[in-house]
Design a protein around this motif. Sequence first.
Motif, PDB file in Angstrom:
ATOM      1  N   ILE A 236      66.322  22.895 107.936  1.00  0.00           N
ATOM      2  CA  ILE A 236      67.696  23.393 107.862  1.00  0.00           C
ATOM      3  C   ILE A 236      68.597  22.385 107.154  1.00  0.00           C
ATOM      4  O   ILE A 236      69.422  22.749 106.314  1.00  0.00           O
ATOM      5  N   ALA A 237      68.420  21.103 107.464  1.00  0.00           N
ATOM      6  CA  ALA A 237      69.284  20.067 106.907  1.00  0.00           C
ATOM      7  C   ALA A 237      68.997  19.775 105.440  1.00  0.00           C
ATOM      8  O   ALA A 237      69.919  19.539 104.648  1.00  0.00           O
ATOM      9  N   HIS A 238      67.718  19.800 105.040  1.00  0.00           N
ATOM     10  CA  HIS A 238      67.346  19.329 103.706  1.00  0.00           C
ATOM     11  C   HIS A 238      66.678  20.388 102.828  1.00  0.00           C
ATOM     12  O   HIS A 238      66.332  20.092 101.682  1.00  0.00           O
ATOM     13  N   LYS A 239      66.471  21.585 103.371  1.00  0.00           N
ATOM     14  CA  LYS A 239      65.814  22.666 102.614  1.00  0.00           C
ATOM     15  C   LYS A 239      64.413  22.269 102.162  1.00  0.00           C
ATOM     16  O   LYS A 239      63.948  22.664 101.096  1.00  0.00           O
ATOM     17  N   ILE A 240      63.741  21.465 102.983  1.00  0.00           N
ATOM     18  CA  ILE A 240      62.380  21.019 102.690  1.00  0.00           C
ATOM     19  C   ILE A 240      61.495  21.355 103.882  1.00  0.00           C
ATOM     20  O   ILE A 240      61.781  20.961 105.008  1.00  0.00           O
TER      21      ILE A 240
END
Length: 296
Positions: A236-240
């Motif tokens: 969610i935070a880094h799209k990874i």
Amino acid sequence: MKAEIINIHTLENYKLAIKREDLLFPDISGNKFRKLKYQIEKILMSDTRTLLTFGGAYSNHIAAVAAAGKKYQFKTIGIIRGEELGGGVSENATLSFAREQGMQLEFISREAYRMKESQTTIDDLKERYGDFYLIPEGGTNALAVKGCEEILTSDDASYDYICISVGTGGTLAGIVSSALPHQQVLGFSALKGTFQKEVVSIYTSNSNYKIVDDYNFGGYAKIDTVLVRFINEFKIAHKIQLDPVYTGKMMYGIYDLMEKQYFKENSRILAIHTGGLQGIAGMNETLKRKKLPRII
């Protein structure tokens, strides 16, 4: 071939980046591509057009070898640990994918699997399948390490720490071999123990590394709600997307060590994303059966 590097904003005392080896190819991603690169070249230049290897129910290696066989048009055979899996291939995303790619699957007992490297077993397999190119479980051999040496490039020279998830130790050996003198390699073992040191010592005399198994979450392919929550929050935070067997545990460990001020102040840290995302579907089935939160 260079992988994209993404900077991640973390604690103010450190700069953390992640190298997206997982984006190199859709089905032969990350360290599996690196491990297979020179072995595929050898097969394509030889008269032997069959590759045989070993793996478990959710093996990244099995999936990658199967995809490589289809892409480069050579036959693949996978010897799979667990006779009981033979009747449920359609329910297993990894094995279904491997079969769809054209891999011939043979399921053997766990007892027989422990003897997979014996000469008796190899001779028996050759009697049944004819001549084949053999790759060990996990893919580690000299050609695999050679490929993994290419993960680091001159673009990575500014980093003080290189972090890598560790399974059989082949990828770690390549990283340790190619890391610069000022760089410390930190291997996060997905299994209990640090036996991979023996593997690394076969391929390089460099000692600029350390293996930690404090973040294995109970052993290989083991997971709990803490790790699931971390993987989901990271996405969610880094799209990874991280995988639960390797990179999820590595990144969890890196964050924990940063909080504990393990790294030298103002260090530049590079984490290698080695792929393994195909295993998420199988892990989610396990989590579902255990009525635990799933990976998004």
